[in-house]
Enzyme design. Structure first.
Site, PDB file in Angstrom:
ATOM      1  N   ASP A 112      70.910  24.112 131.996  1.00  0.00           N
ATOM      2  CA  ASP A 112      70.964  23.869 133.481  1.00  0.00           C
ATOM      3  C   ASP A 112      70.394  22.369 133.646  1.00  0.00           C
ATOM      4  OD1 ASP A 112      71.240  26.256 134.095  1.00  0.00           O
ATOM      5  OD2 ASP A 112      69.110  26.814 134.105  1.00  0.00           O
ATOM      6  N   ARG A 162      79.401  23.403 134.975  1.00  0.00           N
ATOM      7  CA  ARG A 162      79.013  24.241 135.982  1.00  0.00           C
ATOM      8  C   ARG A 162      78.545  23.277 137.190  1.00  0.00           C
ATOM      9  NH1 ARG A 162      73.471  26.922 135.563  1.00  0.00           N
ATOM     10  NH2 ARG A 162      74.447  28.459 134.323  1.00  0.00           N
TER      11      ARG A 162
END
Ligand SMILES: Cc1cc2nc3c(=O)[nH]c(=O)nc-3n(C[C@H](O)[C@H](O)[C@H](O)COP(=O)(O)OP(=O)(O)OC[C@H]3O[C@@H](n4cnc5c(N)ncnc54)[C@H](O)[C@@H]3O)c2cc1C
Length: 285
Positions: A112, A162
Site C-alpha cells: 500500500d 494499483r
C-alpha cells in the site's frame, strides 16, 4: 476507541473482524459471488521492530492460509507496519520474506502507499524486491503531482500498479489541492495504465471513473482479464455486485485485526455522511 465495544461495532462496517478466520470467512462469502480479495492486517506505524516481526509473521500465516484454502486472494501491507520508521533494511528484509513465500506459492504481495513522506522509499523497496522475486506490486496515488512519472517507470519495469486517489492529507507543494484535479489526473493515469501497465488495478468507488474505465477498455479492445477493479470492503456493495455480475474482475480490500482506528478514521474523513451515520449510531447505543 479500539477497545470500546460500541465503537468496535461501528467499525465492523469496514473491517471484517479481529481475526484471520473472520477475514477468511468474508473472503469465502464474497468468493461465492465471483469476487476476489486482498487481506490487510491492520496495524500501521508499529512501535518497535519486534512488533514489525510479529506483523510479518501474521502475514506469512495469512498467505499460507489463503493458499491452503484455495481462496482467490493475496495480501496488502503497509511498510510502516513492517518497521520502515525504524530501519529501511529491516523493513525490506521483513517484506522480502513475505515476497519470497508469495513467489513460491504463486501468490502476490501488494504494498500500500502511505503519506508522501514514504512514497520514494516505498517505490524503491518494491522495485528492488520485484527485480529479485517478482510477486510484488505497489500503489500509486492520483493526488500526487509525481505519479505520472512514477507510473511510467513502473510500467517500464513490468511492476503491477494499483491506482487510487490517495487517502492522506497532503500539502499543495506535492498534491493537487482540488478534488476535481485529482479526479482528472486519475482518469489520465487510468488510461496510461490500461494501455501500458502490467495487470493494473483500478481502485475506486467513483461510478463516473468506473464508467470511463469500462468505456476506455471497450474502445481499445482491452480484454476484461487484462485489468481488475478494486474496492474497499463495506463500500458501494451495489456497485460491487454490478461489476461482478457483468463479468469484470473485482477484488475487495478486506482489513482485519484489532488496530482499526486509523483505517476507520480515513474512511470517515472521505465522506461526511459517514460521520453522521456514526454519530446517530453512537446515540442509539
Ligand atoms: C482497494 C483500495 C485500496 C486502496 N489503497 C490505498 C492506498 O494504498 N493508499 C491510499 O492512500 N489510499 C488507498 N485507497 C483509498 C483511496 O485513496 C481513496 O481514499 C478511497 O478509495 C476513496 O476514493 P474514491 O476513489 O472511492 O473516490 P471518492 O470520490 O472519494 O468517492 C466516490 C464515491 O464512493 C463512495 N465512497 C467513497 N469513500 C467512501 C467511504 N469512506 N464511505 C462510504 N462511501 C464512500 C461514495 O459513494 C462516493 O461518492 C484504496 C482504495 C481502494 C478502493
Amino acid at each position: 476507541m479500539e477497545t470500546s465495544p460500541p465503537a468496535r461495532r461501528l467499525a465492523t462496517r469496514f473491517v471484517a473482524g479481529d481475526t484471520l478466520d473472520e477475514a477468511l470467512a468474508v473472503a469465502r462469502r464474497v468468493g461465492s459471488e465471483g469476487i476476489a480479495i486482498t487481506l490487510d492486517h491492520l496495524g500501521e506505524s508499529v512501535a518497535s521492530l519486534e512488533e514489525a516481526a510479529e506483523a510479518r509473521d501474521v502475514y506469512l500465516h495469512a498467505l499460507s492460509a489463503i493458499h491452503d484454502s484455495g481462496i482467490q486472494g493475496n495480501v496488502s501491507l503497509k511498510l510502516t507496519e513492517f518497521g520502515l520508521d525504524f530501519s529501511y533494511d529491516q523493513c525490506r528484509a521483513n517484506v522480502e520474506r513475505l515476497v519470497q513465500r508469495a513467489a513460491a506459492v504463486n501468490g502476490f504481495v501488494r504494498v500500500d502507499m502511505e503519506s508522501s513522506a514514504y512514497t520514494q522509499r516505498t517505490i524503491d523497496l518494491v522495485t528492488d524486491l520485484h527485480a529479485r522475486h517478482g510477486a510484488v506490486g505497489v500503489v500509486i496515488q492520483a493526488c500526487l503531482y509525481r505519479s505520472r512519472n512514477d507510473i511510467e517507470n513502473l510500467c517500464a519495469r513490468g511492476i503491477r500498479v494499483r491506482l487510487c486517489k490517495g487517502a492522506y492529507l497532503e500539502p499543495a507543494s506535492v498534491a493537487f489541492p482540488r478534488k476535481s484535479d485529482v479526479d482528472r489526473n486519475y482518469v489520465e493515469l487510468m488510461q496510461l495504465l490500461l494501455s501500458r501497465g502490467a495487470y493494473p488495478a483500478i481502485a475506486t468507488h467513483d461510478e463516473n471513473i468506473i464508467r470511463q474505465t469500462e468505456a476506455y477498455a471497450a474502445e481499445r479492445k482491452i480484454p476484461r482479464e487484462a485489468f481488475e477493479f478494486q474496492m474497499l470492503y463495506g463500500i458501494r456493495r451495489d456497485l460491487q455486485r454490478r461489476l461482478a455480475s457483468e463479468g469484470y474482475r473485482l477484488r475487495l480490500y478486506v482489513p482485519f485485526g484489532k488496530a482499526w482506528y486509523p483505517y476507520y478514521m480515513r474512511r470517515l474523513a472521505e465522506r461526511p455522511a459517514n460521520v453522521l451515520f456514526m454519530a446517530r449510531n453512537l446515540f442509539r447505543q
